[in-house]
Design an enzyme around this catalytic site. Structure first.
Site, PDB file in Angstrom:
ATOM      1  N   GLY A  13      11.231  -5.609  -0.205  1.00 33.70           N
ATOM      2  CA  GLY A  13      10.162  -4.777  -0.725  1.00 33.70           C
ATOM      3  C   GLY A  13      10.693  -3.645  -1.577  1.00 33.70           C
ATOM      4  N   ALA A  14      11.637  -3.970  -2.458  1.00 30.96           N
ATOM      5  CA  ALA A  14      12.375  -2.937  -3.192  1.00 30.96           C
ATOM      6  C   ALA A  14      11.761  -2.584  -4.545  1.00 30.96           C
ATOM      7  CB  ALA A  14      13.826  -3.383  -3.394  1.00 30.96           C
ATOM      8  N   ILE A  18       8.972   3.191  -0.749  1.00 36.95           N
ATOM      9  CA  ILE A  18      10.132   3.458   0.091  1.00 36.95           C
ATOM     10  C   ILE A  18      11.300   2.544  -0.277  1.00 36.95           C
ATOM     11  CG2 ILE A  18      11.004   3.377   2.463  1.00 36.95           C
ATOM     12  CD1 ILE A  18       8.072   3.993   3.346  1.00 36.95           C
ATOM     13  N   TYR A 161      -2.791  -4.545  11.825  1.00 34.24           N
ATOM     14  CA  TYR A 161      -1.541  -3.993  11.290  1.00 34.24           C
ATOM     15  C   TYR A 161      -0.763  -3.296  12.394  1.00 34.24           C
ATOM     16  CZ  TYR A 161       1.530  -0.744   8.812  1.00 34.24           C
ATOM     17  OH  TYR A 161       2.613  -0.010   8.387  1.00 34.24           O
ATOM     18  N   LYS A 165       3.138  -3.796  13.982  1.00 28.24           N
ATOM     19  CA  LYS A 165       4.150  -2.748  14.096  1.00 28.24           C
ATOM     20  C   LYS A 165       4.590  -2.552  15.554  1.00 28.24           C
ATOM     21  CE  LYS A 165       4.827  -1.918   9.827  1.00 28.24           C
ATOM     22  NZ  LYS A 165       6.134  -2.230   9.216  1.00 28.24           N
ATOM     23  N   VAL A 196       2.965   7.819   4.355  1.00 21.69           N
ATOM     24  CA  VAL A 196       3.913   8.118   3.287  1.00 21.69           C
ATOM     25  C   VAL A 196       3.180   7.928   1.959  1.00 21.69           C
ATOM     26  CG1 VAL A 196       6.152   7.582   2.264  1.00 21.69           C
ATOM     27  CG2 VAL A 196       5.787   7.221   4.715  1.00 21.69           C
ATOM     28  N   THR A 198       2.842   6.509  -1.014  1.00 19.64           N
ATOM     29  CA  THR A 198       3.311   5.381  -1.816  1.00 19.64           C
ATOM     30  C   THR A 198       2.086   4.581  -2.250  1.00 19.64           C
ATOM     31  OG1 THR A 198       3.486   3.885   0.088  1.00 19.64           O
ATOM     32  CG2 THR A 198       5.426   5.246  -0.412  1.00 19.64           C
TER      33      THR A 198
END
Length: 251
Positions: A13-14, A18, A161, A165, A196, A198
């Site tokens: 996931g680059a 993050i 979700y 996690k 975060v 993003t």
């Protein structure tokens, strides 16, 4: 971080958020980083920026759909062929769909499970096997988790979700115990941030921009660079120090 210079890290996931921030920082610190995502064009742009900035490491873009095991295995085979193997595996890729437990779509649940849980497990397994066959005994597997892996919030859109996690929390602990049983010094760490800033929330509510904006109004957010600091802190710990969990929240 000096001992990691010249060594190979995989960041999933680059392309944004993050993952992109972590990949660029590791390149700045001298690592060879394989950054994977479906949108490889964004990683190619980041790689060019790293090169222009004169960073001592290198960012290697790799197109990979993490919902397909054959593509993950092909990626690891290519890394082995071209770079010998993976020394650090950062399982950052993750996604959410607003699919409640009472009326959510199975397709959304399955997509979350495939990316957030199965892909993470496959990458961790293949990274460990890569380290083992090369007698790498100081490698590191870092799973980017969430506060949702420790607490169930009263938000129906996030309940499935949250289940993925919680799975990451259990899987990281299980991974740590299995590594210990193998008498290896390879470490496993879970990093669990709160919100975060993003593209994550805007993608979650891609059909409701007002709801996405409200999330950041209601909660003070972390920034991607805060996760970068957490990752480098974990990697900088002495080889005999095991950091099992980092929980990050904004004040």
């Amino acid at each position: 971080m000096e001992r990691w210079r010249g060594r190979v890290a995989l960041v999933t996931g680059a392309s944004v958020g993050i993952g992109a921030a972590v990949a660029v920082e590791l390149v700045r610190l001298g690592m060879k980083v394989v950054g994977c995502a479906r949108d490889v064009g964004k990683i190619q742009k980041l790689a060019a920026e790293c090169q222009s900035a004169g960073h001592p490491g290198v960012l290697v873009p790799f197109k990979c759909d993490l919902t397909k095991e054959e593509e993950i295995l092909s990626m690891f085979a290519t890394i082995k062929e071209q770079h010998k193997g993976v020394d650090v595996c950062i399982n950052n890729a993750g996604l959410a769909h607003p699919e409640a437990l009472l009326n959510g779509k199975t397709s959304g649940w399955k997509n979350m499970w495939d990316v957030n849980v199965l892909a993470l497990c496959i990458c961790a397994r293949e990274a460990y096997q890569s380290m083992k066959e090369r007698n790498v005994d100081d490698g590191h597997i870092i799973n980017i988790n969430s506060v949702c892996g420790h607490q169930v919030f009263p938000n129906a859109d996030g309940h499935f979700y949250t289940a993925t996690k919680y799975a990451v929390t259990a899987l990281t602990e299980g991974l740590r115990k299995e590594l210990r049983a193998e008498n290896t010094h390879i470490r496993a760490t879970s990093i669990s941030p709160g919100f975060v800033e993003t593209e994550f929330v805007s993608r979650l509510y891609r059909d409701n921009s007002d709801k996405a904006a409200a999330v950041y109004t209601d909660y003070k957010s972390l920034e991607a660079k805060d996760l970068v600091h957490a990752v480098t802190y974990v990697l900088s710990a002495p080889p005999h120090v095991q950091i099992g969990e980092i929980l990050l929240e904004s004040l």
